[in-house]
Write an enzyme that holds these catalytic residues in place. Sequence first.
Site, PDB file in Angstrom:
ATOM      1  N   ARG A 282      30.065   1.304  -7.215  1.00  0.00           N
ATOM      2  CA  ARG A 282      29.521   0.508  -6.118  1.00  0.00           C
ATOM      3  C   ARG A 282      30.374  -0.715  -5.826  1.00  0.00           C
ATOM      4  NH1 ARG A 282      22.914   1.350  -6.812  1.00  0.00           N
ATOM      5  NH2 ARG A 282      22.885   3.229  -5.490  1.00  0.00           N
TER       6      ARG A 282
ATOM      7  N   HIS B  38      11.419   3.376  -6.478  1.00  0.00           N
ATOM      8  CA  HIS B  38      10.309   2.836  -7.279  1.00  0.00           C
ATOM      9  C   HIS B  38       9.099   3.762  -7.211  1.00  0.00           C
ATOM     10  CE1 HIS B  38      12.118  -0.971  -8.339  1.00  0.00           C
ATOM     11  NE2 HIS B  38      12.351  -1.273  -7.082  1.00  0.00           N
TER      12      HIS B  38
ATOM     13  N   THR C 260      12.990   0.968  -2.627  1.00  0.00           N
ATOM     14  CA  THR C 260      11.528   1.026  -2.715  1.00  0.00           C
ATOM     15  C   THR C 260      11.053   2.460  -2.910  1.00  0.00           C
ATOM     16  OG1 THR C 260      11.315  -0.917  -1.292  1.00  0.00           O
ATOM     17  CG2 THR C 260       9.378   0.495  -1.502  1.00  0.00           C
TER      18      THR C 260
ATOM     19  N   CYS D  84      15.569   4.476   0.209  1.00  0.00           N
ATOM     20  CA  CYS D  84      15.602   3.055  -0.105  1.00  0.00           C
ATOM     21  C   CYS D  84      15.261   2.845  -1.578  1.00  0.00           C
ATOM     22  CB  CYS D  84      14.588   2.325   0.785  1.00  0.00           C
ATOM     23  SG  CYS D  84      14.363   0.579   0.408  1.00  0.00           S
TER      24      CYS D  84
ATOM     25  N   LEU E   2      16.800 -11.949  -2.121  1.00  0.00           N
ATOM     26  CA  LEU E   2      16.134 -10.768  -1.567  1.00  0.00           C
ATOM     27  C   LEU E   2      15.543  -9.894  -2.667  1.00  0.00           C
ATOM     28  CD1 LEU E   2      15.650  -8.989   1.067  1.00  0.00           C
ATOM     29  CD2 LEU E   2      17.698  -7.750   0.367  1.00  0.00           C
ATOM     30  N   SER E   3      16.107  -9.992  -3.874  1.00  0.00           N
ATOM     31  CA  SER E   3      15.708  -9.103  -4.969  1.00  0.00           C
ATOM     32  C   SER E   3      14.266  -9.348  -5.386  1.00  0.00           C
ATOM     33  CB  SER E   3      16.631  -9.313  -6.167  1.00  0.00           C
ATOM     34  OG  SER E   3      16.493 -10.631  -6.687  1.00  0.00           O
TER      35      SER E   3
ATOM     36  N   HIS F  68      10.635   5.173   4.694  1.00  0.00           N
ATOM     37  CA  HIS F  68      10.458   4.244   5.810  1.00  0.00           C
ATOM     38  C   HIS F  68      11.733   3.971   6.612  1.00  0.00           C
ATOM     39  CE1 HIS F  68      11.401   1.743   2.238  1.00  0.00           C
ATOM     40  NE2 HIS F  68      12.094   1.010   3.089  1.00  0.00           N
ATOM     41  N   GLU F  69      12.880   4.452   6.193  1.00  0.00           N
ATOM     42  CA  GLU F  69      14.106   4.239   6.948  1.00  0.00           C
ATOM     43  C   GLU F  69      14.448   5.522   7.703  1.00  0.00           C
ATOM     44  OE1 GLU F  69      16.043   1.412   3.395  1.00  0.00           O
ATOM     45  OE2 GLU F  69      17.101   3.213   4.082  1.00  0.00           O
TER      46      GLU F  69
ATOM     47  N   ASP G 154      28.564  -6.914  -9.947  1.00  0.00           N
ATOM     48  CA  ASP G 154      27.680  -5.824 -10.344  1.00  0.00           C
ATOM     49  C   ASP G 154      28.159  -5.294 -11.695  1.00  0.00           C
ATOM     50  OD1 ASP G 154      25.504  -4.077  -8.562  1.00  0.00           O
ATOM     51  OD2 ASP G 154      26.391  -2.908 -10.173  1.00  0.00           O
TER      52      ASP G 154
END
EC number: 1.1.1.103
Length: 342
Positions: free
Chosen positions: A200, A43, A40, A38, A262-263, A63-64, A195
Amino acid sequence: MKALVKHHRGYGAELQSVNIPKIKEDEVLIKVKATSICGTDVHIYAWDGWSQGRVNPPYVFGHEFSGEVVEIGSKVTSVKTGDYVSAETHIVCGTCPQCLTGQYHICKNTQIIGVDTQGCFAEYVALPAGNLWKNPKDMPYDVASIQEPMGNAVHTVLAGDVVGKTVAVIGCGPIGILAVGVAKAAGAAGVIAIDVNDYRLQLAKQMGAATLVNSKHDDPLQVVENLAGGNGVDVVCEMSGHPTAINKGFKMVTNGGRVSILSLPVKPVEINITDDIVFKGITVQGITGRQMFKTWQQVSSLLASGQVDVRPVITHHLPLEEFEKGFDLMIKGACGKVVLQP
């Protein structure tokens, strides 16, 4: 067991041999079959300002995931050994005002798996049974592992009506790309993907974007102006976190439209509240996590029905030992979702 450990307060991570977790009476031990990286996690891996103030190495992060239940605590009745599961990654208190009114996703005492607790970049993970989501036996492990981030996309897109509306998705990281597919499946009249990464943007096209805008070369406001005849888009899903992009999102939304954010901008963003919010009469929403467990049901149904096919988003499968390659791909933006297999 082998596990990917955030081993120090600096860049990177380290593959180590650590003890298999011991479960409590209300917990479950899961053998991890697939786990995905993810933003996160990036980061934390890169050790940016946010992670420096939030996480406390050494610990297992991630966490995923998806996996199989191999042991249950004495008080667990909701799952059994052999069940295939993923997990809601927000561990909530159940007693704050938000939880008591059913708003578990904004619990003021939330802890996040792999951020505040031991995570799933490992062969096994121990979690509260109440956080588990049962997966169909025929759901591929890699697909099951990205339901959590897909839930972010679903929560963002479906926070309001999108049927017959134009939707702009700003920021085509993996969640933004998933948001394109969700908006298309939910009946959006057209989806604009914005983007600076052509790779992407092409993934967004595969997920159903009708218009691609590389803002390095084209002004998104001008593109929207031409497409909408000066009326703007109905819904903006902001996934980039970039101040310029956020400002343009507010400027491109139509009067009475919606901006769902969401960002996570890393610093304060200056917005023209008078002209771009008040006089437009728009709705602005902060989106965090997933509605528990309404969003999970929506994700599961979209996948089971085939309305959203997430396979184009999963671009790389790597063994856990090749985590450095996976993180490099994420940092460079040269991938969709990267799935690691312990």
